[in-house]
Write an enzyme that holds these catalytic residues in place. Structure first.
Site, PDB file in Angstrom:
ATOM      1  N   ASP A  17       0.819  -1.210   0.000  1.00 33.03           N
ATOM      2  CA  ASP A  17       0.000   0.000   0.000  1.00 33.03           C
ATOM      3  C   ASP A  17       0.863   1.276   0.000  1.00 33.03           C
ATOM      4  OD1 ASP A  17      -2.340   1.394  -0.015  1.00 33.03           O
ATOM      5  OD2 ASP A  17      -2.756   1.184   2.123  1.00 33.03           O
ATOM      6  N   ASN A  19       1.372   3.428  -2.874  1.00 34.40           N
ATOM      7  CA  ASN A  19       1.971   3.873  -4.145  1.00 34.40           C
ATOM      8  C   ASN A  19       1.524   5.290  -4.497  1.00 34.40           C
ATOM      9  OD1 ASN A  19       3.009   1.334  -4.327  1.00 34.40           O
ATOM     10  ND2 ASN A  19       1.668   0.630  -5.985  1.00 34.40           N
ATOM     11  N   HIS A  34       2.589   3.630  -9.060  1.00 34.04           N
ATOM     12  CA  HIS A  34       2.405   2.193  -9.293  1.00 34.04           C
ATOM     13  C   HIS A  34       3.613   1.606 -10.030  1.00 34.04           C
ATOM     14  CE1 HIS A  34      -1.487   2.268  -7.581  1.00 34.04           C
ATOM     15  NE2 HIS A  34      -2.040   3.011  -8.525  1.00 34.04           N
ATOM     16  N   GLU A  65     -12.215  -4.354  -4.744  1.00 31.61           N
ATOM     17  CA  GLU A  65     -12.702  -3.005  -4.431  1.00 31.61           C
ATOM     18  C   GLU A  65     -11.970  -1.930  -5.241  1.00 31.61           C
ATOM     19  OE1 GLU A  65     -12.031  -5.356  -2.030  1.00 31.61           O
ATOM     20  OE2 GLU A  65     -14.146  -5.722  -1.601  1.00 31.61           O
ATOM     21  N   ASN A  66     -10.800  -2.269  -5.762  1.00 29.58           N
ATOM     22  CA  ASN A  66     -10.016  -1.281  -6.516  1.00 29.58           C
ATOM     23  C   ASN A  66     -10.646  -0.899  -7.863  1.00 29.58           C
ATOM     24  OD1 ASN A  66      -6.829  -2.534  -5.262  1.00 29.58           O
ATOM     25  ND2 ASN A  66      -7.976  -0.740  -4.594  1.00 29.58           N
ATOM     26  N   TRP A  67     -11.700  -1.633  -8.297  1.00 30.64           N
ATOM     27  CA  TRP A  67     -12.409  -1.227  -9.527  1.00 30.64           C
ATOM     28  C   TRP A  67     -13.092   0.116  -9.318  1.00 30.64           C
ATOM     29  CZ3 TRP A  67     -11.090  -3.665 -13.765  1.00 30.64           C
ATOM     30  CH2 TRP A  67     -10.677  -4.987 -13.682  1.00 30.64           C
ATOM     31  N   LEU A 186      -6.911  -4.962   6.956  1.00 31.74           N
ATOM     32  CA  LEU A 186      -6.592  -6.033   6.002  1.00 31.74           C
ATOM     33  C   LEU A 186      -7.170  -5.763   4.618  1.00 31.74           C
ATOM     34  CD1 LEU A 186      -7.241  -9.148   8.263  1.00 31.74           C
ATOM     35  CD2 LEU A 186      -5.057  -8.084   7.727  1.00 31.74           C
TER      36      LEU A 186
HETATM   37  C1  IPE Z   1      -1.565   0.285  -3.398  1.00 35.64           C
HETATM   38  O1  IPE Z   1      -1.225   1.623  -3.409  1.00 35.64           O
HETATM   39  C2  IPE Z   1      -1.404  -0.353  -4.735  1.00 35.64           C
HETATM   40  C3  IPE Z   1      -2.635  -0.719  -5.432  1.00 35.64           C
HETATM   41  C4  IPE Z   1      -3.861  -0.567  -5.050  1.00 35.64           C
HETATM   42  C5  IPE Z   1      -2.408  -1.299  -6.733  1.00 35.64           C
HETATM   43  P1  IPE Z   1      -2.388   2.700  -3.441  1.00 35.64           P
HETATM   44  O2  IPE Z   1      -2.687   3.015  -4.853  1.00 35.64           O
HETATM   45  O3  IPE Z   1      -3.529   2.226  -2.626  1.00 35.64           O
HETATM   46  O4  IPE Z   1      -1.704   3.941  -2.760  1.00 35.64           O
HETATM   47  P2  IPE Z   1      -2.400   4.961  -1.763  1.00 35.64           P
HETATM   48  O5  IPE Z   1      -2.957   4.153  -0.639  1.00 35.64           O
HETATM   49  O6  IPE Z   1      -3.468   5.670  -2.547  1.00 35.64           O
HETATM   50  O7  IPE Z   1      -1.298   5.853  -1.337  1.00 35.64           O
HETATM   51  C1  IPE Z   2      -5.429  -2.644  -0.534  1.00 31.58           C
HETATM   52  O1  IPE Z   2      -5.083  -1.311  -0.604  1.00 31.58           O
HETATM   53  C2  IPE Z   2      -5.274  -3.262  -1.877  1.00 31.58           C
HETATM   54  C3  IPE Z   2      -3.927  -3.324  -2.408  1.00 31.58           C
HETATM   55  C4  IPE Z   2      -2.824  -2.989  -1.820  1.00 31.58           C
HETATM   56  C5  IPE Z   2      -3.866  -3.835  -3.726  1.00 31.58           C
HETATM   57  P1  IPE Z   2      -6.193  -0.153  -0.793  1.00 31.58           P
HETATM   58  O2  IPE Z   2      -5.421   1.103  -0.813  1.00 31.58           O
HETATM   59  O3  IPE Z   2      -7.039  -0.453  -1.951  1.00 31.58           O
HETATM   60  O4  IPE Z   2      -7.053  -0.318   0.526  1.00 31.58           O
HETATM   61  P2  IPE Z   2      -7.953   0.726   1.306  1.00 31.58           P
HETATM   62  O5  IPE Z   2      -8.875   1.346   0.300  1.00 31.58           O
HETATM   63  O6  IPE Z   2      -7.042   1.744   1.907  1.00 31.58           O
HETATM   64  O7  IPE Z   2      -8.639  -0.094   2.332  1.00 31.58           O
HETATM   65 MG    MG Z   3      -4.037   2.446  -0.659  1.00 35.03          MG
END
Ligand code: IPE
Ligand code: IPE
Ligand code: MG
Length: 233
Positions: A17, A19, A34, A65-67, A186
């Protein structure tokens, strides 16, 4: 002088987490975050296998959930995943089984086909396993396990039955889970497997998580007293 590292996890989980925040702090785009994050992943995963001999490394690359993120960001991540399945994974990670966790085909037929072929080709590698969670959800993994169990006609289910129907079937239990970026949750990652894992939450963002940070995490793990419910007399 520091003690020697003798107790190393067999199975390490990584929630990579931060990036986006790393990039923002540097005035870069989230995509650049990323890019840096995934190149760091390669460095750290290699260190896990080839320096420390960790058997399984499970990485949260993209959650179901990242969608909900902007299309532009998802497209960039798709590009990175495509590169992964197109690239010379077998050369980069000799002796490693590549095992995708999650419904990664949602990223397109090409990724689905090449990813499945990559899994098939590397199946024979039993020394190390890299589990990549792409469109992964811990809850969905459990739902899938239950449905698979039903369709196999299994009438009695115990812990082992469930464990054997997860993406991590046959692998060592998760020993240590690291989530970078100072978030203490988590986010739906490996909900079953995390049962007795040690948790470690360094504050640095993932692209800045160095080999030195990894070493620190491993020393911290070594120092933890894992009781598994028992007491020391
Ligand atoms: C996690 O980094 C990587 C992915 C979800 C692919 P984030 O993109 O969640 O980075 P923050 O949490 O917005 O800084
Ligand atoms: C969890 O990170 C998913 C990945 C690292 C790929 P997120 O950044 O998506 O999680 P939340 O939104 O902070 O819970
Ligand atoms: Mg994140």
């Amino acid at each position: 002088m520091k003690k020697e590292l003798i107790k190393v996890p067999k199975h390490l989980g990584l929630i990579i987490d931060g990036n986006g925040r790393w990039a923002k702090a540097k005035g870069l785009t989230r995509s650049m975050g990323h890019k840096a994050g995934f190149s760091n992943l390669e460095r750290i995963v290699k260190e896990c296998f080839y320096k420390y001999g960790i058997q399984s490394v499970s990485v949260y690359c993209f959650s179901t959930e990242n969608w909900n993120r902007p299309e532009k960001e998802v497209d960039y991540l798709r590009k990175l995943f495509k590169k992964m399945v197109d690239g010379d994974m077998e050369k980069k990670y000799p002796e490693v089984r590549i095992n995708f966790m999650g419904d990664f085909g949602k990223f397109g037929d090409d990724i689905q086909k090449k990813g499945s072929a990559l899994m098939e080709r590397t199946k024979k590698n039993t020394k190390f396993t890299l589990n990549l969670g792409i469109n992964y959800s811990g809850q969905d993994e459990l739902v899938k396990a239950v449905n698979d169990i039903i369709s196999e006609g299994i009438k009695e289910v115990d812990r082992e039955t469930i464990a054997n129907h997860l993406y991590t079937a046959g692998q060592a239990p998760l020993d240590l889970l690291i989530r970078t970026s100072g978030e203490y949750r988590l986010s739906n990652f490996m909900l079953w497997q995390v049962a007795y894992a040690e948790l470690y939450f360094p504050s640095c963002h993932w692209p800045a998580f160095s080999k030195k940070h990894l070493k620190e995490a491993l020393y911290e793990f070594q120092g933890r007293d894992r009781r598994f419910g028992a007491i020391k007399e």
